[in-house]
Structure formats: C-alpha cells, structure tokens
Design an enzyme around this catalytic site. Structure first.
Site, PDB file in Angstrom:
ATOM      1  N   THR A  88     -10.724   3.291   3.080  1.00 30.67           N
ATOM      2  CA  THR A  88     -10.113   4.607   2.860  1.00 30.67           C
ATOM      3  C   THR A  88      -8.991   4.763   3.875  1.00 30.67           C
ATOM      4  O   THR A  88      -9.230   4.652   5.083  1.00 30.67           O
ATOM      5  CB  THR A  88     -11.159   5.727   3.033  1.00 30.67           C
ATOM      6  OG1 THR A  88     -12.189   5.543   2.052  1.00 30.67           O
ATOM      7  CG2 THR A  88     -10.532   7.098   2.843  1.00 30.67           C
ATOM      8  N   GLU A 188       8.852   3.794   6.908  1.00 31.62           N
ATOM      9  CA  GLU A 188       9.652   4.397   7.960  1.00 31.62           C
ATOM     10  C   GLU A 188      11.129   4.461   7.555  1.00 31.62           C
ATOM     11  O   GLU A 188      11.569   3.726   6.676  1.00 31.62           O
ATOM     12  CB  GLU A 188       9.531   3.561   9.253  1.00 31.62           C
ATOM     13  CG  GLU A 188       8.129   3.426   9.774  1.00 31.62           C
ATOM     14  CD  GLU A 188       7.214   2.569   8.901  1.00 31.62           C
ATOM     15  OE1 GLU A 188       7.673   1.528   8.388  1.00 31.62           O
ATOM     16  OE2 GLU A 188       6.041   2.956   8.722  1.00 31.62           O
TER      17      GLU A 188
END
Ligand code: HPA
Length: 271
Positions: A88, A188
């Site tokens: 997760t 990014e």
C-alpha cells in the site's frame, strides 16, 4: 467498538497468514517493488500463495504492475520466506499505518529480516536505468512517520551495514545509494530534482523509507534494494511515465529475480 491498534491489526494479519498458508512463523520477508517480482520463483518451493485481500488490513493494489499476493516460500535450507507482493503506497490515501501494515505484519509473523525493494528514479545523471543498487540510507521527505507518540527510534544503521556486506559478498558490483522518499503520486519537477540532488540523495521513489522506519521499530534488520527505472525529471530527455517505469522493470526482471534470490540465500546463511 474500539478500532484495533496497528499492532493488533498486524497480529490479526499474521494469524490469517499462518492459517491460510499453514506456516506458523516466517524468518525473512521481502516486499517486491517494480522489477523485482520474479524473485519468488528463484527462492525455493512455494508452499502457498494467497490473494492479499484475504489477509486482514491488506488490499489489492490498484496500481498497474504491482502484484497482489502473499506467498510463503520454503528455501532449500528450510528458511521460511514471506514474499509480500502487495504494497500500500502512501499516495493511495489510506494513511501511514496502512502503508506500513505489510512490514508490521511480517514482524508479527516472526520475521527478523525485512528486505524492501522498489523502483526509483535517479537524480544522478551518471546512473543507468536497468541497474540495481543497494540502499545505504534514506532521506524521508514525506513529512510523515509511522511512529506515534514518544517513540524515539535510532535510525543510525537503518539499512544494516551487516546485511549490505552480505549482499556484497554475492554481488560485489552493487553500488550503494541514498534513497529519498516523496509522497507522489506525481513525479518531481526538474527544479525539485535539482534540489533533491543538492540535498545529497541519489535516487527518488514513493515507498520504502516509511516502511524501513516501521521495520526498525519492530526490531527487524533491514536491507533495501532499488531498481533504477529512469533518470529523474529534467535529467532524462522528455517526459516521465509510469509505463516507462514498468517497461524498465519488465526488462530487468529476468536478471533481478535471480540476483535477489542469491542475496536472500546469503542473508539466510548469515543468520
Ligand atoms: N520519481 C519518483 N518516484 C519514482 C521515479 C521518479 O523518477 N521513478 C520510479 N519511482
């Protein structure tokens, strides 16, 4: 009704694993990230493979390329390896406790050595996508911790020097890198990548650091490995895509699987 604490939830999950696999205790756990999936095939005999969602607190990953099972493997030397193919990620929005539940479950299942693998972008232009690298240390840029309260855990040797030495004994050419975890799920900007280089990190990804902290809190020894899936934004030509990350993973799988299996064997012999 009170909610279960993360520790209680992990204990329930460990009981589910024991029940569903018939294996009461595991010795080593490995979480498989992009590119590392096929290690399980090379490790030994699969005793049981169960869908992650049958285990308390686990969910099937909605992310393409991330598998969703837990496997119990018996190595030739008798070591029991829990192969966690269901991770997760923090960016899924379920919170930090859910993000580290796999690691805490491994600890509750008796695991003493936690091996975390992932795919990461390189902020260093000299690195080559497709290469594997050992994680030497991390910079946690998520502004989160899996620990709550006055839990002052020492992280000096988080990515165990002993285990890195063991990995080097079978893979002497493996370089080492500082891993930076951001929350994602966006990649990014080129300017952020410049900043990240300035911070002193080498590779960047969206997992592992929070998991490593939880593993250390649980008393496990941690080994981290990354596959460099791409050069980070602004370093490589053109745009980044999840597909590119998956493709590099796919192409590297045939070498990464046996490499990881060799390292896990060496780790097992060193216990
Ligand atoms: N940035 C962040 N996470 C990643 C990257 C990246 O370039 N590649 C794979 N995971």
């Amino acid at each position: 009704m009170f909610d279960q604490t993360p520790t209680e939830l992990a204990a329930s999950a460990a009981r589910d694993i024991a029940h569903l696999t018939g294996v009461d205790q595991h010795d080593i756990a490995v979480t498989l990230g992009s590119g590392w999936r096929r290690a399980a095939e090379h490790l030994g005999t699969t005793v049981a493979e169960i869908p992650a969602e049958q285990v308390t607190g686990f969910r099937t990953s909605p992310v393409q390329g991330h598998t969703g099972t837990l496997r119990s493997v018996r190595m030739d030397d008798g070591t029991r390896v829990l192969v966690v193919g269901a991770r997760t990620h923090f960016y899924e929005g379920h919170g930090v406790a859910a993000t580290v539940h796999g690691v805490r479950t491994a600890a509750a299942a008796g695991v003493k050595t936690m091996i975390l693998t992932n795919g990461a972008g390189s902020v260093d232009p000299e690195r080559t996508p497709g290469d594997a690298i050992l994680i030497k240390d991390h910079i946690n840029l998520t502004a989160q911790s899996p620990l709550v309260g006055a839990t002052f855990i020492d992280l000096t040797d988080l990515y165990s020097q002993r285990l890195r030495d063991v990995a080097h004994s079978v893979a002497p050419d493996l370089d080492e890198a500082i891993y930076m975890q951001l929350t994602g799920p966006h990649y990014e900007t080129p300017t952020e990548v410049k900043m990240l280089r300035g911070l002193g990190g080498d590779i960047v990804g969206m997992s592992t650091a929070l998991e490593a902290i939880a593993a250390r809190e649980a008393g496990m020894e941690v080994l981290g490995l990354s596959l460099i899936t791409n050069l980070a934004a602004g370093i490589q030509q053109g745009a980044l895509s999840h597909q590119e990350v998956l493709d590099t993973g796919k192409n590297a799988e045939a070498t990464l699987g046996p490499l990881l299996a060799r390292i896990i064997s060496a780790v097992s012999s060193s216990r």
